[in-house]
Design a protein around this motif. Sequence first.
Motif, mmCIF file in Angstrom:
data_model
loop_
_atom_site.group_PDB
_atom_site.id
_atom_site.type_symbol
_atom_site.label_atom_id
_atom_site.label_comp_id
_atom_site.label_asym_id
_atom_site.label_seq_id
_atom_site.Cartn_x
_atom_site.Cartn_y
_atom_site.Cartn_z
ATOM 1 N N THR A 198 -6.705 5.864 -1.781
ATOM 2 C CA THR A 198 -5.625 5.436 -2.669
ATOM 3 C C THR A 198 -4.259 5.673 -2.036
ATOM 4 O O THR A 198 -3.329 4.887 -2.250
ATOM 5 N N ARG A 199 -4.124 6.738 -1.242
ATOM 6 C CA ARG A 199 -2.850 6.955 -0.545
ATOM 7 C C ARG A 199 -2.607 5.837 0.464
ATOM 8 O O ARG A 199 -1.488 5.323 0.581
ATOM 9 N N ALA A 201 -3.778 2.826 0.235
ATOM 10 C CA ALA A 201 -3.448 1.640 -0.550
ATOM 11 C C ALA A 201 -2.010 1.675 -1.025
ATOM 12 O O ALA A 201 -1.319 0.645 -1.058
ATOM 13 N N ALA A 202 -1.516 2.877 -1.405
ATOM 14 C CA ALA A 202 -0.125 2.992 -1.848
ATOM 15 C C ALA A 202 0.838 2.664 -0.713
ATOM 16 O O ALA A 202 1.823 1.935 -0.896
ATOM 17 N N HIS A 206 3.328 -0.508 -0.577
ATOM 18 C CA HIS A 206 4.760 -0.298 -0.354
ATOM 19 C C HIS A 206 5.251 -1.126 0.831
ATOM 20 O O HIS A 206 6.323 -1.754 0.758
ATOM 21 N N THR A 313 3.675 -1.978 -12.464
ATOM 22 C CA THR A 313 2.407 -2.432 -11.900
ATOM 23 C C THR A 313 1.676 -3.349 -12.869
ATOM 24 O O THR A 313 1.127 -4.381 -12.469
ATOM 25 N N ARG A 370 -4.545 -3.721 -4.304
ATOM 26 C CA ARG A 370 -3.805 -2.662 -3.614
ATOM 27 C C ARG A 370 -2.842 -1.955 -4.562
ATOM 28 O O ARG A 370 -2.696 -0.729 -4.516
ATOM 29 N N ARG A 371 -2.161 -2.712 -5.404
ATOM 30 C CA ARG A 371 -1.237 -2.100 -6.358
ATOM 31 C C ARG A 371 -1.970 -1.160 -7.306
ATOM 32 O O ARG A 371 -1.483 -0.072 -7.618
ATOM 33 N N ALA A 374 -3.180 1.973 -5.606
ATOM 34 C CA ALA A 374 -2.072 2.878 -5.311
ATOM 35 C C ALA A 374 -1.803 3.830 -6.472
ATOM 36 O O ALA A 374 -1.276 4.924 -6.273
ATOM 37 N N HIS A 375 -2.170 3.434 -7.683
ATOM 38 C CA HIS A 375 -2.008 4.301 -8.859
ATOM 39 C C HIS A 375 -3.296 5.033 -9.216
ATOM 40 O O HIS A 375 -3.389 5.589 -10.318
#
Length: 399
Positions: A198-199, A201-202, A206, A313, A370-371, A374-375
């Motif tokens: 997830t990091r 993906a964040a 970005h 998001t 991806r968004r 990221a969360h």
Amino acid sequence: MSVDAIEHLVGGLGTSILALAVVLLLLLVALACVVGIGLVMVPSTAKAVRLAAGRERIRLSRWGCDLPLPPAVPAGLRGVLHDPWVRREVAFVATHGTVGFGLGVVGLSLPMSAVQNLLFPLYYWALPPEAGGPGFINWRIDGFPDALMVGLIGVGWLAATVALGPRLARLQALPGRRLLAPPRDVDTSLRIAELTATRAAALDAHAVELRRIERSLHDGAQNRLVAVTVLLGAARRAMLRDPARAVEILDRAHDSAELALAELRSVVRGILPPVLDDRGLAAALDGLAAGCGVPCAVEVDVPGRCAASVEATAYFVVAEALTNVARHSCAASVAVTVRSSGDRLHVSIVDDGWGGADESHGSGIGGIRRRVQAHDGRFTLTSPPGGPTALLVELPCGS
């Protein structure tokens, strides 16, 4: 609540039947192992156990229980016997295939008995009096008063369904929630891998957003501003020689400056729409629906406000999904539903188009995934050929 409980029980009964079949297979393999023949069948039997457990994981995940998928089943006999995942899954199929099956049968018999008894006064006359009533009612039905008594018993069955249905559904799901969770010694490593993903993906989301903003500024507003400076230079040179020509050039520079400002405002709205910040998610989604090329119904049930990043998001997910619907689906209608449940925000976009949406075809679905990742959220896309297409997103939004 009772309708949801019945739906849970129906799904649990289906997976318990599969688990019961696997239990019978395990018994046959165990008997075959006594004479040594079943040892070669253990790895393939472990895959059948994994299949039954996987169906229950999918079912429970739809109801808010986060159960990560295990690694592949080990290939050899020794690996299967020492795999903690397989041991827990064997315990699950044994419990769910017996106790879960019984709970499912009992849970479904309650509403069926209620319906049979409640409707009995409408058709009792078509049965012989000595046939009695439905279910365990075996006394003679001599007229409408007796049939009405059976109907009152149906009210009792209905009350039992409402009172006991949710409890039976929770009991039926309990083995899956406990036994299909990761073993304690591998839970931490799975969580570390999930957070790492997830990091990444964040960071990816970005970087994609920065490239989009840079491209929008470079291709739009920057070119407009360059044109303004060129036109102002031309106007200054023409001021003394041809004032009328200078005024015309200044008008063109003014128009270019207004276009540059409009494009800058568009870029800013793409980062965080002002209506989202000022009036909230419901008003922002209503604006998206109004501008959608397909008739769109929006239902938002979110008391209070979520974090700004979560709302942004959700807005991006709906905006990108509606764009895909208008461009690719040939749908006649689309429904957007946003609701909060506990500490999760659920977003659903369902259209009646021809389906076949594929993330690998570059339709923006990858950006949505991806968004959401990221969360630390959950993304599910269902789009069989012929439709409908359902995009489901779950985001953590705090309590």
